[in-house]
Design an enzyme around this catalytic site. Structure first.
Site, PDB file in Angstrom:
ATOM      1  N   GLU A  50       0.631  -0.978   0.275  1.00 11.57           N
ATOM      2  CA  GLU A  50      -0.002  -0.163   0.005  1.00 11.57           C
ATOM      3  C   GLU A  50       0.945   1.256  -0.660  1.00 11.57           C
ATOM      4  OE1 GLU A  50      -0.783  -2.239   1.604  1.00 11.57           O
ATOM      5  OE2 GLU A  50      -2.589  -3.406   1.552  1.00 11.57           O
ATOM      6  N   PHE A 112     -11.252  -7.261  14.526  1.00 14.15           N
ATOM      7  CA  PHE A 112     -10.132  -7.614  13.467  1.00 14.15           C
ATOM      8  C   PHE A 112     -10.026  -6.453  12.468  1.00 14.15           C
ATOM      9  CE2 PHE A 112      -8.583 -10.327   9.501  1.00 14.15           C
ATOM     10  CZ  PHE A 112      -7.533 -10.628   9.841  1.00 14.15           C
ATOM     11  N   GLN A 113      -8.614  -6.223  12.025  1.00 12.75           N
ATOM     12  CA  GLN A 113      -7.806  -5.406  11.741  1.00 12.75           C
ATOM     13  C   GLN A 113      -8.836  -3.449  11.079  1.00 12.75           C
ATOM     14  OE1 GLN A 113      -7.975  -6.992   7.296  1.00 12.75           O
ATOM     15  NE2 GLN A 113      -6.051  -8.072   7.930  1.00 12.75           N
ATOM     16  N   LYS A 162     -17.672  -0.695   6.693  1.00 15.55           N
ATOM     17  CA  LYS A 162     -17.696  -1.424   5.795  1.00 15.55           C
ATOM     18  C   LYS A 162     -19.220  -1.653   5.503  1.00 15.55           C
ATOM     19  CE  LYS A 162     -17.281  -6.296   3.890  1.00 15.55           C
ATOM     20  NZ  LYS A 162     -16.879  -7.896   4.282  1.00 15.55           N
ATOM     21  N   MET A 469      24.742   8.372   1.213  1.00 15.32           N
ATOM     22  CA  MET A 469      23.923   9.795   2.420  1.00 15.32           C
ATOM     23  C   MET A 469      24.780   9.545   3.550  1.00 15.32           C
ATOM     24  SD  MET A 469      24.595  12.800   1.658  1.00 15.32           S
ATOM     25  CE  MET A 469      23.650  13.100   0.079  1.00 15.32           C
TER      26      MET A 469
HETATM   27  C1  LIG Z   1      12.712   5.934   4.541  1.00 13.46           C
HETATM   28  C2  LIG Z   1      14.664   6.447   4.969  1.00 13.46           C
HETATM   29  N1  LIG Z   1      14.951   5.934   5.726  1.00 13.46           N
HETATM   30  C3  LIG Z   1      15.787   6.227   6.656  1.00 13.46           C
HETATM   31  C4  LIG Z   1      16.547   7.198   5.906  1.00 13.46           C
HETATM   32  C5  LIG Z   1      17.532   8.591   6.002  1.00 13.46           C
HETATM   33  N2  LIG Z   1      18.479   8.336   4.432  1.00 13.46           N
HETATM   34  C6  LIG Z   1      18.570   9.242   3.739  1.00 13.46           C
HETATM   35  S1  LIG Z   1      19.288   9.197   2.461  1.00 13.46           S
HETATM   36  C7  LIG Z   1      20.109   6.877   2.829  1.00 13.46           C
HETATM   37  C8  LIG Z   1      21.071   6.553   2.690  1.00 13.46           C
HETATM   38  C9  LIG Z   1      20.618   6.115   0.937  1.00 13.46           C
HETATM   39  O1  LIG Z   1      21.239   5.243   0.347  1.00 13.46           O
HETATM   40  P1  LIG Z   1      20.659   4.824  -0.816  1.00 13.46           P
HETATM   41  O2  LIG Z   1      19.652   4.235  -1.403  1.00 13.46           O
HETATM   42  O3  LIG Z   1      22.038   3.129  -1.036  1.00 13.46           O
HETATM   43  O4  LIG Z   1      21.815   5.750  -1.869  1.00 13.46           O
HETATM   44  P2  LIG Z   1      23.047   6.589  -1.912  1.00 13.46           P
HETATM   45  O5  LIG Z   1      22.742   7.519  -1.244  1.00 13.46           O
HETATM   46  O6  LIG Z   1      24.296   5.383  -1.462  1.00 13.46           O
HETATM   47  O7  LIG Z   1      23.262   7.349  -3.153  1.00 13.46           O
HETATM   48  C10 LIG Z   1      19.159   6.856   4.493  1.00 13.46           C
HETATM   49  C11 LIG Z   1      19.461   5.942   4.593  1.00 13.46           C
HETATM   50  C12 LIG Z   1      15.538   8.130   5.042  1.00 13.46           C
HETATM   51  N3  LIG Z   1      16.183   9.320   3.922  1.00 13.46           N
HETATM   52  N4  LIG Z   1      14.267   6.710   4.690  1.00 13.46           N
END
Ligand SMILES: Cc1ncc(C[n+]2csc(CCOP(=O)(O)OP(=O)(O)O)c2C)c(N)n1
Length: 562
Positions: A50, A112-113, A162, A469
């Site tokens: 979803e 439920f749910q 529902k 990042m």
């Molecule tokens: C749902 C979620 N969890 C954690 C983060 C924190 N976060 C920001 S950038 C990042 C790393 C992203 O890694 P990747 O998709 O491999 O991209 P890259 O930075 O290596 O290009 C994280 C963990 C986030 N933005 N969103």
């Protein structure tokens, strides 16, 4: 006319011009799906989670300017929407989320749910409703669409028990919506236009700041005319990218934490900022006391709550960006800022973007190759992380409203599901997804939806083996202790093949051009697993808490612009 509640729901959607919804069924939602058989005009896309339904509705809404619709069942179906709804909220995207609820008689019994989804989504929706009487259903849906798309757009959730879906429902679609206290101001007052025009005419170093509001207002043409009339450079936020063609001589690109140096320097040295539909968020301003110290702020936003929220406005202008720009352009003669534009050009020459990765495949080169392959005309959805910033810096968006990403919430896992919706808005051409290996692993199940829907999506995985990042922040601010950031993954090419999507691995710069050409020429979906240098950092970078003037450039020196 008499319908069941579920039929009335689809009748409402038809009247709102909805022809596609992203949905996932379940017990409480069964009547909604059952009734769909009578509505072949509405295409229903079965997502695999979803969250993806909400992101797809969001991508569709950003790309079309229309309301995107997602549907989920009660309980876990509804809670799975939450991240997608929050993403739409933070980026002001018009989405209507429809959730089925347990029967009215058992609400409050931990049936439920059963989950209190209106309670959960209260802070992340523009508005939400739990329909308690079938006579309220049609009016509520009418209101939901109205609220989602008017004023500052945002997600609206309607939770429907529902028994209301299965029971009879009187159908009368109200022509008008009137909600006490809700009357967004669209046109700002004429005296504000006069004062703003005077401030603009007096400015020596004006800069236009284009935010997401320019896209929301579909004000691309008005932005170009205004910028040309006053001859001021245009800087954008992350979500403002592609509001003005990157080829335009006044377009400087993105400012902020990973903005290009010349855009930050233009903002920092401006004497007037004309902010259009942007909210001065922390990633854009850097340290507030040091933000654009010589500039007056003329702040245009349809949401009065944004004005003065972070940066005091010299002149607030509450209204739709399109109307305000039209009025300002009409009120101003052509202005000459030759000296200022020449000064900005010196910033660009002194601080070009660097590409100096040591490894065989610099990530920036992947984005540059994508730019060359698509001539800057791609419709592009990016995920969140370093790759997102490299897209923002190195892809020169020549096409208006062609870049979609989660800016405010920074939702990893956004790109592939959002692209389902963006692709529905652009059915005749491939949509390009640029995604990190971490972000891809958050929602890669949607490859199955891509195949079932026969979408020509092209997925470019920027595979660096890290949550890049976060790794960059660990390197710079946490003593290079890489805890929780090295990330493994499957063989993405084989994974794609198992879904029925052909693909190829790219390990060197030399292979890029050919690989992108093959991807582009494929009729159906295609996947590129780009093994990029994992040690690469995004530069320039304004370190948190410092001024946007103090950006750190690539320590390895300079390189050419694309
Ligand atoms: C749902 C979620 N969890 C954690 C983060 C924190 N976060 C920001 S950038 C990042 C790393 C992203 O890694 P990747 O998709 O491999 O991209 P890259 O930075 O290596 O290009 C994280 C963990 C986030 N933005 N969103």
């Amino acid at each position: 006319m008499r319908y069941t509640g579920a039929e009335a729901l689809w009748e409402c959607l038809l009247r709102e011009g909805v022809d596609v919804v992203w949905a996932y069924p379940g017990g409480a939602a069964l009547p909604v799906f059952d009734a769909l058989a009578k509505y072949p005009q509405i295409h229903h896309v079965l997502v695999r989670h979803e969250q993806a339904a909400a992101h797809a509705a969001d991508g569709y809404a950003r790309a079309t300017g229309r309301v995107g619709v997602c549907v989920a069942t009660s309980g876990p179906g509804a809670t799975n929407l939450v991240t997608g709804i929050a993403t739409a909220m933070l980026d002001s995207v018009p989405v209507v989320a429809l959730t089925a609820q347990v029967a009215d008689a058992v609400i409050g019994t931990d049936a439920f749910q059963e989950i209190n989804i209106t309670g959960i989504t209260l802070p992340i929706t523009k508005h939400n409703y739990l329909v308690r009487q079938s006579r309220d259903l049609v009016r509520t849906l009418r209101e939901a669409f109205f609220l989602a798309r008017t004023g500052r757009p945002g997600p609206v959730l309607v939770d429907i028990p529902k028994d209301i879906l299965t029971g009879p429902c009187e159908f009368h679609y109200p022509e008008r919506v009137s909600r006490l206290g809700y009357r967004p101001v669209v046109r700002c007052a004429p005296y504000q236009v006069q004062r703003a025009a005077q401030a603009i005419a007096d400015a020596k170093r004006p800069v236009v700041l284009a935010g997401h509001g320019v896209h929301v207002a579909r004000a691309w043409e008005e932005l170009r005319c205004f910028a040309e009339r006053i001859n001021a450079p245009v800087v954008s936020t992350l979500l403002g990218l592609s509001a003005l063609s990157a080829d335009h001589p006044l377009c400087l690109g993105m400012a902020g934490m990973h903005g290009v140096a010349w855009a930050n320097l233009a903002v920092q040295n401006a004497d007037l900022l004309i902010a259009l539909g942007m909210r001065m968020d922390d990633r854009f301003t850097g340290s507030l006391p040091h933000f654009a110290p010589q500039a007056r702020l003329l702040h245009v936003d349809i949401d009065p709550a944004e004005i003065g929220k972070r940066v005091p406005a010299y002149l607030p202008m509450v209204g739709d960006v399109r109307f305000v720009l039209e009025a300002l352009t009409a009120a101003l003669p052509e202005l000459d800022h030759r000296d200022w534009l020449a000064q900005v050009e010196t910033y660009r020459v002194r601080h070009p973007l660097a590409v100096h990765a040591q490894g065989p495949l610099p990530p920036q080169e992947v984005i540059r190759a994508l730019y060359r392959t698509t001539g800057g005309e791609a419709v592009l959805v990016s995920d969140v992380g370093q790759h997102q910033m490299w897209v923002a810096q190195h892809y020169r968006f020549r096409r208006l409203n062609s870049f979609f990403t989660s800016g405010g919430l920074g939702t990893m896992g956004y790109s592939l599901p959002a692209a389902l919706g963006v692709q529905a808005a652009h059915p005749t051409e491939p949509v390009w997804v640029v995604v990190g290996d971490g972000s891809f692993q958050m929602n890669l199940q949607e490859l199955a939806t891509v195949v079932q829907e026969r979408l020509p999506l092209k997925v470019v995985i920027m595979n660096n083996g890290y949550l890049g990042m976060v790794r960059q922040w660990q390197e710079l601010f946490h003593g290079a202790r890489y805890i929780g950031t090295p990330i493994s993954g499957p063989d993405f090419v084989q994974l794609g093949q198992s879904f029925g999507i052909p693909g190829r691995r790219v390990g060197t710069t030399a292979e890029l051009e050919d690989a992108f050409a093959v991807a582009r020429e494929q009729d159906g979906p295609y996947l590129l697993d780009c093994r990029v240098d994992g040690d690469e950092n995004v530069y320039p970078m304004v370190q948190p808490g410092t001024s946007n003037t103090d950006f750190v450039e690539d320590p390895r020196g300079r390189a050419q612009e694309p």
